[in-house]
Design a protein around this motif. Structure first.
Motif, PDB file in Angstrom:
ATOM      1  N   ALA A  58       0.825  -1.205   0.000  1.00 60.40           N
ATOM      2  CA  ALA A  58       0.000   0.000   0.000  1.00 60.40           C
ATOM      3  C   ALA A  58       0.865   1.264   0.000  1.00 60.40           C
ATOM      4  N   GLU A  59       1.940   1.232   0.795  1.00 61.93           N
ATOM      5  CA  GLU A  59       2.841   2.387   0.855  1.00 61.93           C
ATOM      6  C   GLU A  59       3.554   2.598  -0.478  1.00 61.93           C
ATOM      7  N   LYS A  60       4.019   1.490  -1.057  1.00 57.89           N
ATOM      8  CA  LYS A  60       4.731   1.587  -2.336  1.00 57.89           C
ATOM      9  C   LYS A  60       3.785   1.979  -3.472  1.00 57.89           C
ATOM     10  N   GLU A  61       2.545   1.471  -3.411  1.00 62.80           N
ATOM     11  CA  GLU A  61       1.563   1.819  -4.433  1.00 62.80           C
ATOM     12  C   GLU A  61       1.312   3.317  -4.443  1.00 62.80           C
ATOM     13  N   GLU A  62       1.166   3.880  -3.252  1.00 61.65           N
ATOM     14  CA  GLU A  62       0.913   5.313  -3.144  1.00 61.65           C
ATOM     15  C   GLU A  62       2.052   6.108  -3.771  1.00 61.65           C
ATOM     16  N   ALA A  63       3.282   5.673  -3.507  1.00 61.39           N
ATOM     17  CA  ALA A  63       4.442   6.381  -4.051  1.00 61.39           C
ATOM     18  C   ALA A  63       4.524   6.226  -5.570  1.00 61.39           C
TER      19      ALA A  63
ATOM     20  N   SER B  50       1.551   7.986  -7.553  1.00 58.40           N
ATOM     21  CA  SER B  50       1.593   9.444  -7.500  1.00 58.40           C
ATOM     22  C   SER B  50       2.610  10.013  -8.486  1.00 58.40           C
TER      23      SER B  50
ATOM     24  N   ARG C 195      -5.413   4.417 -12.038  1.00 57.31           N
ATOM     25  CA  ARG C 195      -5.195   4.657 -10.605  1.00 57.31           C
ATOM     26  C   ARG C 195      -6.335   4.123  -9.749  1.00 57.31           C
TER      27      ARG C 195
ATOM     28  N   LYS D 121      -5.905   0.422  -9.716  1.00 59.00           N
ATOM     29  CA  LYS D 121      -4.534   0.067  -9.336  1.00 59.00           C
ATOM     30  C   LYS D 121      -3.901  -0.889 -10.346  1.00 59.00           C
TER      31      LYS D 121
END
Length: 376
Positions: free
Chosen positions: A181-186, A189, A252, A255
Motif C-alpha cells: 500500500a505504501e509503495k503503491e501510493e508512491a 503518485s 489509478r 490500481k
C-alpha cells in the motif's frame, strides 16, 4: 527425636518454597556432554538433560551452559533418586509466551524461522515457540510450493495467541499488504503513461509477465513482450531479470499498470521501412491475394499492400485478374505509415512513370540527334 531427624527438619526449614510446575532460578554447578546439574536451593542438585536445555537439542550440553551460569528452570517434578526433573526449555517457553503477548499488544513484528511444510501452511519457530503460518498468509498471491521457504527466516505479524492451548498463528501477508500500500501510493503518485521505467520480472504466466516497478507489479501482456510472435513469456524473459519497460497505461482507481517490453526495443518493421522512401521503385514477389488487393514481399518479413485499384489500369473485380502468387513485379512506393505499419504500393503508377521516363528519354535523344543534323 534422633539427631539425624532433627538435622533434616532444620534443612527443610532453611529451604526456600520450591514447588512443582513453577519457574525458579538456579545455578549450574556441573556440566557434562549429556546433562547439566543445577542448584535451585533444593536438598540436592538436579540434572537437566540436554534435550531440556535447548531446542533443537544440542550435541553437547556444554554448548549451551557452563558452570556458574544462572538460568531459569521449570520444575517438572521433585523427589526420586535424581532429586527431580528440570527443564530450561519449558522455562524459556513460559517467558517467551509472556514476551509474545507483549509484542502482540504493541503491534510489533517477530522473526520467524520456518522449520517445515505441513498441510495448509508452514511450521515456524519464534523465540523457541512453535508457530503456524497458514498458506494464505505467506504471500500476496497463491504459492504452489511452500517448501521453498523452509529454513528461511521471515518477518511476521502475530494474528492469534492462545497460551493455554500453546497456539501461535502468524501472518506475513499483512506486512506485505501494508508495504504494498505504501509503495503503491508512491508509485501511482509519480508514474505516467509513455514513461520508461526500470523493472524486475516477478512472475511469468501464460498470458504475460508481471514486472515489479518499485514495489508495484505491472502487467506486460504476451503480445507486448517482443516484436515477433511469442508462444510463452519464458521464451524471451526469466524471473529476476532486470529490464526497461514502457508504461502503456495507468488506471489509478483499479490500481493497474499496463507495460510493454517491446516498445523499449528497436522495431524491426520501422528499421526496414527507413530504408525506403515514398516515390521509390522496388521489385518484389506477390505472396498473397485478397479481396482488397495483393500483398508483395519487399524483403523477408516485410510486406506491402498493392490496393485493387493499383494493380491494373483497367477496372478489375479480383486480384488474380492482374497478378498471381509468385509473380515478380515492379511497384512504386506510394505511402509509408510508420504508426500503422503499412506500406502502400502501386503497379500502375510504376508503369506510368516508367512509360513517361521512356518518352522523356526518347524526346531527349531525338532532340540531340536534331541538333547534330543542324550542325552538320
Amino acid at each position: 527425636m534422633s539427631e539425624q531427624s532433627m538435622k533434616e527438619l532444620l534443612e527443610q526449614e532453611d529451604m526456600p518454597d520450591i514447588q512443582e510446575r513453577t519457574v525458579v532460578k538456579g545455578v549450574v554447578v556441573q556440566v557434562s556432554r549429556d546433562e547439566a546439574y543445577v542448584d535451585i536451593g533444593y536438598k540436592q542438585e538436579i540434572p537437566v538433560s540436554k534435550r531440556d536445555l535447548a531446542v533443537p537439542a544440542p550435541d553437547d550440553a556444554r554448548d549451551v551452559v557452563k558452570v556458574g551460569d544462572e538460568i531459569d528452570v521449570y520444575i517438572k517434578s521433585l523427589g526420586g533418586d535424581n532429586g527431580g526433573s528440570l527443564s530450561k526449555v519449558e522455562a524459556d517457553k513460559m517467558a517467551a509466551w509472556k514476551d509474545i503477548e507483549v509484542i502482540k499488544e504493541k503491534g510489533e513484528t517477530v522473526e520467524a524461522k520456518v522449520a517445515k511444510e505441513v498441510k495448509g501452511g508452514l511450521v515456524a519457530y519464534v523465540m523457541g515457540l512453535r508457530g503456524f503460518i497458514p498458506a494464505s498468509q505467506m504471500e500476496l498471491h497463491f504459492v504452489k510450493d511452500l517448501s521453498v521457504y523452509v529454513d528461511q527466516t521471515v518477518e511476521a505479524e502475530i494474528i492469534e495467541i492462545d497460551v493455554q492451548k500453546r497456539r501461535l498463528v502468524l501472518s506475513r501477508r499483512k506486512l506485505l499488504e501494508r508495504d504494498r500500500a505504501e509503495k503503491e501510493e508512491a508509485v501511482f503518485s509519480a508514474i505516467e503513461p509513455e514513461q520508461i521505467v526500470r523493472g524486475t520480472v516477478k512472475r511469468l504466466v501464460d498470458y504475460g509477465a508481471f514486472i515489479d516497478i518499485g514495489g508495484v507489479d505491472g502487467l506486460a501482456h504476451i503480445s507486448d513482450l517482443a516484436w515477433h510472435r511469442v508462444k510463452h513469456p519464458s521464451e524471451v524473459l526469466e524471473v529476476g531479470q532486470e529490464l526497461d519497460v514502457y508504461v502503456k497505461s495507468v488506471d489509478r482507481d483499479a490500481k493497474r499498470i499496463s507495460l510493454s517490453v517491446k516498445d523499449t526495443l528497436p522495431d524491426p518493421w520501422v528499421e526496414k521501412a527507413e530504408k525506403y522512401a515514398e516515390g521509390d521503385f522496388i521489385e518484389g514477389k506477390i505472396i498473397k491475394l485478397t479481396d482488397f488487393g495483393a500483398f508483395m514481399e519487399i524483403e523477408p518479413g516485410f510486406d506491402g499492400l498493392i490496393p485493387m485499384g493499383e494493380l491494373a489500369e483497367k477496372r478489375i473485380e479480383r486480384a488474380d485478374e492482374a497478378v498471381h502468387t509468385g509473380d515478380v513485379v515492379v511497384v512504386k512506393v506510394l505511402r509509408i505509415d510508420t504508426k500503422r505499419k503499412r506500406i502502400s504500393l502501386s503497379i500502375t503508377k510504376a508503369k506510368r512513370d516508367a512509360d513517361s521516363a521512356d518518352v522523356k528519354k526518347y524526346a531527349a535523344e531525338s532532340a540531340s540527334e536534331g541538333d547534330e543534323t543542324v550542325t552538320d
